[in-house]
Design an enzyme around this catalytic site. Structure first.
Site: not given
Ligand code: DX5
Ligand code: ZN
Length: 232
Positions: A10, A35, A37, A39, A69, A71, A140, A145-147, A178-180, A200-201
């Site tokens: 991401s 990926h 994102d 928003m 993706h 949002m 999800m 909303g946030f990484g 997607d997420g964590g 992502g992170s």
């Molecule tokens: C959150 C995004 C994710 C985000 C994942 O709303 O849809 O794609 O970037 O980030 P990580 O991998 O850091 O959870």
């Molecule tokens: Zn995403």
């Protein structure tokens, strides 16, 4: 039948001042798709990137699939813009579209692969009457909303249930999470049925600019974790 595993970095966690280079490095390190994102500070409380940036990545020379993706709310008006900008997959949250079936058809008619994204509290029932219009189901594992948030463990059971639905349908539908997602939990997430892993992170967030092989290490560890557990 499980499909080939895809690792999808991401870019939300990338260095936006050097985005083309960041994406090049992640792909060179073995990532399968990008990926992306989107928003809107309306459907989610954050504001990110739109079709211009997708187009810029294509102009930069990125040929890998771009997994957009959305949002955002509403959804339909912006879809042709993302198609023109080179999106490969376009996924959206059903709560954000007045007419989910129509939006899915619009994405496919424009020539992209279509998918639905379900938030942690959104039931799988949204899929029931549209399975034949899906190329991707994205669960999800954090609230959007946030990484950088932590993986919500109940997603594992939801993945298992979604995997059963996909297998029972006999359709070719990717199951994305997607997420964590990180090196430590990706194996368990794969065992629960996912075949497409957004991170992502875990990939960009711990970047060390002085170490050109950093992404190779993280993505390599993810691949190794996916390869070590048995197919079931
Ligand atoms: C959150 C995004 C994710 C985000 C994942 O709303 O849809 O794609 O970037 O980030 P990580 O991998 O850091 O959870
Ligand atoms: Zn995403």
């Amino acid at each position: 039948m499980m499909q080939t595993n895809f690792i999808a970095p991401s870019i939300l966690a990338a260095d936006f001042a050097r985005l083309g280079e960041e994406v090049d490095h992640a792909l060179a390190a073995g990532a399968d798709m990008v990926h992306f994102d989107v928003m809107d500070n309306h459907y989610v409380p954050n504001l990110t990137i739109g079709p211009l940036v997708c187009d810029a990545l294509r102009q930069h020379g990125v040929t890998a699939p771009i997994d957009v993706h959305l949002m955002i709310e509403p959804v339909d008006r912006i879809i042709p813009d993302f198609v023109a900008a080179g999106a490969s997959y376009i996924t959206f949250h059903p709560e954000a579209s007045q007419h989910v079936d129509r939006t899915l058809q619009l994405i496919r008619n424009e020539g992209c692969k279509a998918g639905l994204v379900l938030n942690p509290a959104t039931p799988l029932g949204y899929l029931d009457h549209v399975m034949d219009k899906l190329d991707m189901i994205l669960l999800m594992s954090v609230n959007p909303g946030f990484g950088g948030q932590s993986f919500i463990p109940s997603t594992l059971n939801k993945l298992r249930a979604a995997r059963e639905l996909i297998d029972a349908s006999g359709l070719e539908i990717r199951l994305e999470v997607d997420g964590g997602v990180n090196v430590d939990n990706i194996s368990e997430i794969h065992s629960a049925g996912a075949d497409t892993f957004v991170a992502g992170s875990a990939i960009f967030g711990a970047a060390k600019p002085d170490d050109p092989h950093h992404y190779d290490t993280v993505i390599g560890k993810m691949r190794a974790a996916l390869a070590t557990e048995s197919d079931d």
